[in-house]
Enzyme design. Structure first.
Site, PDB file in Angstrom:
ATOM      1  N   GLU A 146       0.876  -1.275   0.057  1.00  0.00           N
ATOM      2  CA  GLU A 146       0.022  -0.027   0.006  1.00  0.00           C
ATOM      3  C   GLU A 146       0.835   1.172   0.068  1.00  0.00           C
ATOM      4  O   GLU A 146       0.410   2.159  -0.627  1.00  0.00           O
ATOM      5  CB  GLU A 146      -0.975   0.069   1.260  1.00  0.00           C
ATOM      6  N   LYS A 194      26.467   6.207  23.610  1.00  0.00           N
ATOM      7  CA  LYS A 194      27.475   6.789  22.773  1.00  0.00           C
ATOM      8  C   LYS A 194      27.358   6.040  21.400  1.00  0.00           C
ATOM      9  O   LYS A 194      27.762   4.903  21.375  1.00  0.00           O
ATOM     10  CB  LYS A 194      28.993   7.010  23.171  1.00  0.00           C
ATOM     11  N   TYR A 252      20.632  13.803  18.923  1.00  0.00           N
ATOM     12  CA  TYR A 252      20.624  13.881  20.191  1.00  0.00           C
ATOM     13  C   TYR A 252      21.046  15.448  20.577  1.00  0.00           C
ATOM     14  O   TYR A 252      21.305  15.806  21.746  1.00  0.00           O
ATOM     15  CB  TYR A 252      21.653  13.127  20.731  1.00  0.00           C
ATOM     16  N   LYS A 263      33.975   5.855  28.129  1.00  0.00           N
ATOM     17  CA  LYS A 263      34.496   4.825  27.024  1.00  0.00           C
ATOM     18  C   LYS A 263      34.449   3.461  27.562  1.00  0.00           C
ATOM     19  O   LYS A 263      35.155   3.052  28.700  1.00  0.00           O
ATOM     20  CB  LYS A 263      35.859   5.155  26.234  1.00  0.00           C
ATOM     21  N   CYS A 302      47.644 -25.122  -4.296  1.00  0.00           N
ATOM     22  CA  CYS A 302      46.803 -25.370  -2.996  1.00  0.00           C
ATOM     23  C   CYS A 302      47.845 -25.732  -1.709  1.00  0.00           C
ATOM     24  O   CYS A 302      48.596 -26.696  -2.210  1.00  0.00           O
ATOM     25  CB  CYS A 302      45.872 -26.299  -3.409  1.00  0.00           C
ATOM     26  N   CYS A 353      46.912 -29.869  -1.164  1.00  0.00           N
ATOM     27  CA  CYS A 353      47.127 -31.069  -2.213  1.00  0.00           C
ATOM     28  C   CYS A 353      48.023 -30.513  -3.037  1.00  0.00           C
ATOM     29  O   CYS A 353      48.488 -31.359  -4.178  1.00  0.00           O
ATOM     30  CB  CYS A 353      45.768 -31.457  -2.575  1.00  0.00           C
ATOM     31  N   CYS A 379      40.789 -32.705  -2.792  1.00  0.00           N
ATOM     32  CA  CYS A 379      41.765 -32.056  -1.943  1.00  0.00           C
ATOM     33  C   CYS A 379      41.052 -32.506  -0.549  1.00  0.00           C
ATOM     34  O   CYS A 379      40.046 -32.275  -0.128  1.00  0.00           O
ATOM     35  CB  CYS A 379      41.715 -30.650  -2.287  1.00  0.00           C
TER      36      CYS A 379
HETATM   37  S1  IVH Z   1      27.156  14.982  22.366  1.00  0.00           S
HETATM   38  C1  IVH Z   1      28.590  19.263  22.141  1.00  0.00           C
HETATM   39  N1  IVH Z   1      25.824  12.630  22.157  1.00  0.00           N
HETATM   40  O1  IVH Z   1      30.555  11.165  20.081  1.00  0.00           O
HETATM   41  C2  IVH Z   1      27.753  17.970  22.007  1.00  0.00           C
HETATM   42  N2  IVH Z   1      27.839  12.923  20.892  1.00  0.00           N
HETATM   43  O2  IVH Z   1      33.563  13.121  21.010  1.00  0.00           O
HETATM   44  C3  IVH Z   1      28.834  16.835  21.219  1.00  0.00           C
HETATM   45  N3  IVH Z   1      28.413  10.780  19.896  1.00  0.00           N
HETATM   46  O3  IVH Z   1      31.696  13.480  17.671  1.00  0.00           O
HETATM   47  C4  IVH Z   1      28.166  15.787  20.991  1.00  0.00           C
HETATM   48  N4  IVH Z   1      26.776   9.689  20.566  1.00  0.00           N
HETATM   49  O4  IVH Z   1      29.634  12.371  17.162  1.00  0.00           O
HETATM   50  C5  IVH Z   1      27.071  13.256  21.946  1.00  0.00           C
HETATM   51  N5  IVH Z   1      24.600  10.616  22.501  1.00  0.00           N
HETATM   52  C6  IVH Z   1      25.723  11.478  21.995  1.00  0.00           C
HETATM   53  C7  IVH Z   1      26.659  10.622  21.109  1.00  0.00           C
HETATM   54  C8  IVH Z   1      27.584  11.693  20.657  1.00  0.00           C
HETATM   55  C9  IVH Z   1      27.635   9.799  19.872  1.00  0.00           C
HETATM   56  C10 IVH Z   1      29.364  11.006  19.156  1.00  0.00           C
HETATM   57  C11 IVH Z   1      29.709  12.541  18.334  1.00  0.00           C
HETATM   58  C12 IVH Z   1      30.853  13.373  18.850  1.00  0.00           C
HETATM   59  C13 IVH Z   1      31.702  12.138  19.761  1.00  0.00           C
HETATM   60  C14 IVH Z   1      32.043  12.784  20.957  1.00  0.00           C
END
Ligand code: IVH
Length: 661
Positions: A36, A114, A223, A310, A404, A407, A427
């Site tokens: 659709e 992130k 975001y 991280k 190979c 073989c 082989c």
């Molecule tokens: S905030 C000033 N929020 O992580 C605002 N960044 O160095 C800056 N990233 O280059 C970004 N998820 O590409 C923000 N929920 C999130 C994010 C995010 C991924 C990346 C973004 C940025 C790097 C941080």
């Protein structure tokens, strides 16, 4: 229809399509069928073709991808795209909190996954998407508008009137499940394979031909509003605004009342990391209140109101000690890196794939190199690149072997294929794979017949093909190192038992190209014997619902080969079941997909139950699936099933249906 009516009709269609597009791509909740939807789009296209002057840039027809570009224009960012400061431990997060609290009190944090994708900035004027750019060096990036336009979750026109003129930032990513499929296809076509979904997203956005981008399943999470006509009070409010304007916002974003709560969010999210269909590499903590953010301000490099926590890296560098060549089931030679063992995201890695010789050459990876190794998604570890700065001159490049390694046959390489193959069907390497595949759990399920045993059997000259397995005697097996009377009997029993596994498992076990578990079940449900199947032409086989052209072709080729017919005849002579009596039952021909963990059944057992009742088990969601059985922590299949409106049942309902309790 006059132009005025056409204009009204066009507007109505666009609104309708935009609505359904949003329901499908952002809400995961389609209200109409794909058919659709396509019809609406076709209608709109027809009207726009008739009245080309009425085409506007925000029309949903403009997503399909226009003409290729010569290059990307550079655009300056009105507000620089600065990056975030990183924290690698919870203590560093606590220190961040202390720094924040020196300036402001009563802090709330917004915790966001992130996303490990490509950052983008989207500009809207009067509610219409005008331009989109990459981060670039933070000051200026590439204008990739025509590529971004093809991404369905990016609204071309904003909903409501809250956001009109604004720049919105977020991340484009390549869903992991699609990435795996995509990479396999690329490998087959001899095109570039990507080390991870992020590189695939970046590589896609760098394409000059938007039509290529349109064919890739890129998705987004937004975001951040970097500027707008209106001011917002908090990150929470701006996320709400973004959501209401039609953007996709990550559903795992949460508010934390204290740094300890935020830390516990990080902990939980890290455990969920592997189950998501997108890559995340950490958590971004943001001070929620914008008034507080302003008080905190930024350094030239980073805002002081946010930090990126991280997760443990899934990359590591190590020394590549050797490149060995593996010969696969179909004779394909694959280079494999032997590494100085290294921890990658909690797992010790000592081997990694190099995909194929083209990749090896493209990446210029040499024996003795320091290399970057990565595990991403649940893809097998791979070598991303060599670190050429660390070269001493002693490193040695590996070329395509002429023979190979197993073989000694001359290898072949056809023009249209990247694969380098050993053409020798006898082989030992291929034989080993074939037998291992035949004996595997999903095929004939022969217990006690592992890789090492197969090696020994081949070495001793006891097996030359699959049928030879069934001629093995006690005396034969007692010759094998480590085999005693008991283990011999166990193996002989499992071999005997496998004779009755049935047509579907046999078909799968034969290892016909493109014939996976699902295709073999379809075939067994359609035909009652291997002879009937062998008598069909490729053309006839393509008529079977659910069977692709390539698969049909491969089956016909298989049965047109004399050795294979010989093998089948031998198997029949041995008494292996090659016929199926049609199963009659309520589940006859019904197709099931499992996703998530079951608590009282194992997946293989559940599949067996389905097949015993005449049903089939598929691995991917499609419109023709009758039941989707959902366990704990289901993956993207569950989302897709909901999207398609399939029948979804839980483990208990499944057991009732199948008649076990
Ligand atoms: S905030 C000033 N929020 O992580 C605002 N960044 O160095 C800056 N990233 O280059 C970004 N998820 O590409 C923000 N929920 C999130 C994010 C995010 C991924 C990346 C973004 C940025 C790097 C941080």
């Amino acid at each position: 229809m006059n132009k005025n009516d056409a204009k009204k009709q066009i507007q109505k269609l666009r609104d309708e399509i935009n609505y359904h597009n949003y329901q499908y791509y952002v809400e995961n909740n389609p209200v109409i069928s794909d058919y659709e939807y396509d019809m609406l789009l076709k209608k709109l296209e027809a009207l726009e073709t008739q009245y080309p002057t009425l085409i506007t840039s925000d029309s949903p027809t403009q997503r399909v991808g226009g003409e290729p570009l010569k290059g990307f224009a550079t655009v300056g960012h009105k507000i620089p795209m600065i990056s975030l400061d990183n924290a690698y431990s919870y203590d560093e997060l606590r220190e961040f909190d202390e720094r924040v609290k020196k300036v402001v009190t009563e802090v709330e944090y917004i915790c966001e996954p992130k996303i490990d994708g490509v950052s983008i900035a989207l500009i809207y004027e009067n509610g219409v998407f005008i331009r989109g750019a990459t981060r670039g060096d933070g000051i200026k990036g590439d204008d990739i508008s025509s590529n971004l336009r093809t991404i369905r979750s990016i609204p071309l026109r904003l909903h409501g009137s809250n956001l009109q003129n604004a720049e919105v930032r977020g991340e484009v990513y390549f869903p992991i499940s699609s990435f795996k499929r995509f990479n396999k296809e690329q490998e087959k076509k001899g095109e570039q394979v990507f080390a991870n979904p992020r590189n695939a997203a970046a590589g896609s956005l760098r394409q000059l031909d938007p039509r290529i981008v349109a064919s890739r399943p890129l998705d987004t999470y937004l975001y951040y509003i970097s500027y707008a006509d209106k001011d917002f009070k908090s990150q929470e409010k701006s996320l709400e605004t973004l959501r209401a304007a039609g953007f996709r916002i990550n559903p795992l974003i949460k508010k934390a009342a204290s740094i300890e709560e935020a830390i516990s969010y990080c902990r939980t999210l890290e455990t969920k990391r592997e189950s998501l269909d997108y890559e995340i590499d950490g958590v971004v903590l943001k001070v929620n209140s914008f008034a507080q953010q302003r008080e905190l301000g930024s350094t030239i490099k980073h805002p002081r109101w946010a930090i990126a926590f991280k997760f443990t890296a899934k990359q590591a560098t190590t020394k590549l000690k050797d490149i060995v060549i593996q010969v696969g089931r179909t004779g394909t030679l694959t280079p494999v890196a032997i590494l100085e063992p290294v921890q990658v995201g909690g797992v010790t890695v000592s081997r990694a794939t190099l995909h194929n010789f083209d990749e090896l050459k493209r990446k210029d990876i040499r024996v003795g190199d320091m290399v970057l190794v990565e595990r991403s998604g649940d893809v097998i570890p791979q070598v991303v690149k060599s670190i050429s700065e660390k070269r001493t001159g002693e490193e040695k490049a590996r070329t395509i072997p002429r023979k190979c390694p197993v073989c000694g046959s001359d290898v072949i390489r056809t023009l249209d294929e990247v694969a380098v193959r050993c053409p020798n069907k006898q082989c030992p390497a291929r034989l080993k794979w074939r037998i291992e595949y035949f004996a595997s759990r999903d095929a004939m399920d022969i217990d006690h017949l592992g890789g090492q045993t197969i090696d020994k059997l081949i070495e001793k000259g006891l097996i030359d093909n699959i049928a030879d397995l069934y001629a093995l005697t006690e005396q034969d097996l007692l010759q094998l190192e480590g085999f005693k009377e008991k283990s011999v009997q166990n193996l002989l029993d499992s071999i005997e038992k496998s004779k009755h596994q049935g047509l579907a498992r046999l078909m799968y076990g034969l290892g016909i190209r493109h014939v996976g578990k699902y295709a073999s079940q379809i075939l067994a449900a359609q035909y009652q014997s291997i002879d009937e199947l062998a008598s069909k032409t490729a053309e006839e086989l393509t008529q079977i619902h659910g069977l692709g052209e390539k698969t049909a072709e491969a089956i016909a080729t298989f049965f047109a080969t004399e050795e294979n017919i010989e093998l089948i005849n031998k198997l029949k002579g041995i008494g292996i079941r090659t016929k199926e009596t049609k199963k009659e039952g309520p589940l006859n021909g019904k197709k099931f997909v499992f996703t998530g963990g079951l608590s009282t059944l194992s997946r293989p057992d559940a599949s067996d139950l389905v097949m015993k009742k005449g049903g089939m088990v598929a691995s991917a969601i499609g419109k023709d699936i009758d039941y989707v059985v959902v366990g704990s922590d289901p993956g993207s299949k569950y989302e897709k099933a909901k999207k398609l409106g399939l029948t979804i049942i839980d483990e208990n309902e499944f057991k009732k249906l199948i008649g076990v309790s």
